[in-house]
Design an enzyme around this catalytic site. Structure first.
Site, mmCIF file in Angstrom:
data_model
loop_
_atom_site.group_PDB
_atom_site.id
_atom_site.type_symbol
_atom_site.label_atom_id
_atom_site.label_comp_id
_atom_site.label_asym_id
_atom_site.label_seq_id
_atom_site.Cartn_x
_atom_site.Cartn_y
_atom_site.Cartn_z
ATOM 1 N N ASP A 27 0.849 -1.178 0.000
ATOM 2 C CA ASP A 27 0.000 0.000 0.000
ATOM 3 C C ASP A 27 0.891 1.236 0.000
ATOM 4 O OD1 ASP A 27 -1.962 1.946 0.819
ATOM 5 O OD2 ASP A 27 -3.117 0.337 1.747
ATOM 6 N N ARG A 55 -0.697 4.455 0.106
ATOM 7 C CA ARG A 55 -1.624 5.580 0.270
ATOM 8 C C ARG A 55 -1.208 6.533 1.376
ATOM 9 N NH1 ARG A 55 -7.198 2.538 0.652
ATOM 10 N NH2 ARG A 55 -5.840 0.881 1.385
HETATM 11 N N1 LIG Z 1 -3.147 -2.691 -5.701
HETATM 12 C C1 LIG Z 1 -4.404 -3.075 -5.503
HETATM 13 N N2 LIG Z 1 -5.270 -2.151 -5.128
HETATM 14 C C2 LIG Z 1 -6.536 -2.522 -4.916
HETATM 15 C C3 LIG Z 1 -6.977 -3.840 -5.083
HETATM 16 N N3 LIG Z 1 -8.304 -3.871 -4.799
HETATM 17 C C4 LIG Z 1 -8.648 -2.612 -4.459
HETATM 18 N N4 LIG Z 1 -7.595 -1.774 -4.535
HETATM 19 C C5 LIG Z 1 -7.458 -0.371 -4.191
HETATM 20 O O1 LIG Z 1 -7.598 -0.291 -2.801
HETATM 21 C C6 LIG Z 1 -8.134 0.951 -2.464
HETATM 22 C C7 LIG Z 1 -9.396 0.686 -1.677
HETATM 23 O O2 LIG Z 1 -9.706 1.855 -1.056
HETATM 24 P P1 LIG Z 1 -11.044 2.093 -0.284
HETATM 25 O O3 LIG Z 1 -12.221 1.728 -1.110
HETATM 26 O O4 LIG Z 1 -10.961 3.495 0.210
HETATM 27 O O5 LIG Z 1 -11.037 1.018 0.880
HETATM 28 P P2 LIG Z 1 -10.013 0.587 1.985
HETATM 29 O O6 LIG Z 1 -8.994 1.601 2.269
HETATM 30 O O7 LIG Z 1 -9.485 -0.752 1.645
HETATM 31 O O8 LIG Z 1 -10.920 0.415 3.278
HETATM 32 P P3 LIG Z 1 -12.463 0.624 3.565
HETATM 33 O O9 LIG Z 1 -12.596 2.062 3.914
HETATM 34 O O10 LIG Z 1 -12.749 -0.287 4.699
HETATM 35 O O11 LIG Z 1 -13.234 0.257 2.330
HETATM 36 C C8 LIG Z 1 -8.368 1.710 -3.750
HETATM 37 O O12 LIG Z 1 -7.272 2.556 -3.991
HETATM 38 C C9 LIG Z 1 -8.460 0.587 -4.761
HETATM 39 O O13 LIG Z 1 -8.114 1.019 -6.071
HETATM 40 C C10 LIG Z 1 -6.037 -4.806 -5.502
HETATM 41 O O14 LIG Z 1 -6.338 -5.983 -5.657
HETATM 42 N N5 LIG Z 1 -4.769 -4.373 -5.698
#
Ligand SMILES: Nc1nc2c(ncn2[C@@H]2O[C@H](COP(=O)(O)OP(=O)(O)OP(=O)(O)O)[C@@H](O)[C@H]2O)c(=O)[nH]1
Ligand SMILES: [Zn+2]
Length: 414
Positions: free
Chosen positions: A322, A324
């Site tokens: 991650d 972010r």
């Molecule tokens: N690299 C990668 N990114 C993913 C994958 N699935 C989802 N994402 C990314 O993960 C992030 C999910 O962010 P949010 O929807 O804010 O959710 P979260 O931070 O996981 O947590 P919640 O607030 O609980 O939903 C986004 O940037 C998506 O594009 C994956 O399989 N691989």
């Protein structure tokens, strides 16, 4: 072109006043980043206005479709609602990744703009009507009432205010938040962008950087004047971009379902006299980007997709799970004057901890309901819960994780 590179010791180079975190916008000073002849010697910021779109601007200039010294006309572009100044705006530890005065530049720095300085807003605030199919269905079925303020019509037309925010980084504050040395951060930014901003190294006297990355959008449901009132109930979803799910409804993750659920709960809060917010960050694929994300999808699906291997597969490609860095995320909450969130529509421990560390209270964490989780996204959600995401249910153990599997692929079907 190289002759244009201003250096602190060159005659005439005198950066405009910049006192990040000062309550008085005149003492704080405008962000001057433009390399127009009128601004180049007094720039107090590096990078460029417009985040990634600065590159498209360069193409337009190269193709002579845009004059290099074009100055925007800001008539009638001012915010449609007032986001009033908060004490947080003048706490240099609370806001380091956006300009709290970014929506008020044409008002506060009118004199400078009239004098020929190219000073642009980094925040714009407008209003909109929205039609979201899932929410229209809720209105049709009677779960969401038409109230004439938030839900406007039987068709489910929504009334919303929204703010687009470009990143403006105060480098000493960013370094401090990320717990790294400013000099080292500047060098890493320089190197990892292919040496794109030499002034990160040559102009240590300039402390503000407008990076070439996407920003965020705030969607406000309900009375915006109550956002900073701690007696008003507040429902918030902080969401990071997932284009595949958010827009194109891919079923491999919970992104769109959670986003829509967050929106519905935000609307309900607003209808009950509170405020609902969706804060949408451009951090595609956990800020690893969509190409990396799709590479990982392939690896997952070809090797057998199980929750126990979920994060490992990402680390194999990206080196990390991650990028972010939610530590910068709460700045926008401070900008809005938020000190407490009643309902936080997220299971992410990283988002939660960043908000708490920023001194903002979270009273309730609301997970996505099971019935909204698409079958193929069980792999992701179980892996996240095992890694520390919030749940009201059971935390999966190693055995559960290897049993949670997603759709497999047969390459001959590609
Ligand atoms: N690299 C990668 N990114 C993913 C994958 N699935 C989802 N994402 C990314 O993960 C992030 C999910 O962010 P949010 O929807 O804010 O959710 P979260 O931070 O996981 O947590 P919640 O607030 O609980 O939903 C986004 O940037 C998506 O594009 C994956 O399989 N691989
Ligand atoms: Zn997703």
């Amino acid at each position: 072109m190289m002759g244009k590179l201003a250096h602190p010791n060159q005659p005439g180079v005198k950066p405009y006043t910049m006192n990040w975190g000062d309550a008085d916008p005149q003492v704080r000073g405008p962000i001057v980043v433009s390399r127009h002849p009128s601004s180049i010697n007094i720039r107090n910021a590096l990078g460029a206005y417009g985040g990634p779109y600065s590159v498209y601007r360069a193409l337009a200039v190269a193709m002579e479709e845009l004059a290099e010294d074009h100055r925007p006309n800001f008539d009638h572009t001012q915010p449609v609602i007032n986001i009033p100044q908060q004490p947080q705006w003048s706490d240099p530890t609370k806001i380091v990744s956006m300009d709290p005065f970014g929506h008020l530049t044409s008002q506060y720095y009118e004199k400078e703009i009239d004098r020929g300085l190219d000073i642009r807003p980094t925040i714009a605030i407008t209003r909109a009507h929205m039609l979201v199919p899932e929410i229209q269905a809720e209105v049709k079925s009677g779960t969401l009432p038409v109230d004439g303020k938030v839900v406007m019509t039987d068709d489910g037309e929504l009334n919303v205010h929204k703010a687009a925010i470009d990143p403006v980084w105060y480098l000493p504050g960013i370094a401090c938040r990320l717990n790294v040395e400013e000099d080292f951060l500047r060098r890493c930014l320089f190197e990892s962008t292919g040496g794109m901003y030499p002034e990160l190294i040559t102009r240590p006297d300039i402390k503000v950087f407008l990076p070439p990355i996407g920003g965020l959008t705030v969607y406000i449901f309900g009375n915006h004047e109550l956002i900073s009132d701690s007696n008003t109930r507040l429902t918030v979803r902080v969401h990071d971009e997932c284009n595949g799910s958010d827009v194109f409804c891919s079923d491999i993750c919970t992104c769109r379902p959670y986003l829509i659920y967050g929106m519905i709960e935000a609307i309900k809060e607003a209808q009950n006299g509170g405020v609902g917010l969706i804060i949408y960050f451009r951090k595609e694929g956990r800020a690893l980007g969509e190409v990396t994300k799709y590479l990982v999808y392939n690896a997952r699906k070809r090797e057998g997709d199980s929750a126990s291997k979920y994060f490992e597969r990402t680390e194999n490609v990206a080196g990390v799970k991650d990028m972010r860095f939610q530590g910068l995320m709460p700045d926008v909450l401070h900008w809005l004057g938020i000190t407490k969130i009643d309902r936080f529509m997220s299971m992410s421990n990283m988002k939660h901890d960043a908000i708490i560390d920023a001194g903002i209270q979270i009273l309730e964490r609301v997970p996505i309901p099971d019935e909204l989780i698409p079958a193929d996204s069980k792999v992701e959600i179980d892996a996240k819960i095992a890694a520390g995401y919030f749940t009201n249910g059971r935390i999966p153990d190693a055995e559960d994780l290897s049993r949670t599997v997603g759709r497999g692929w047969d390459d001959s079907q590609s």
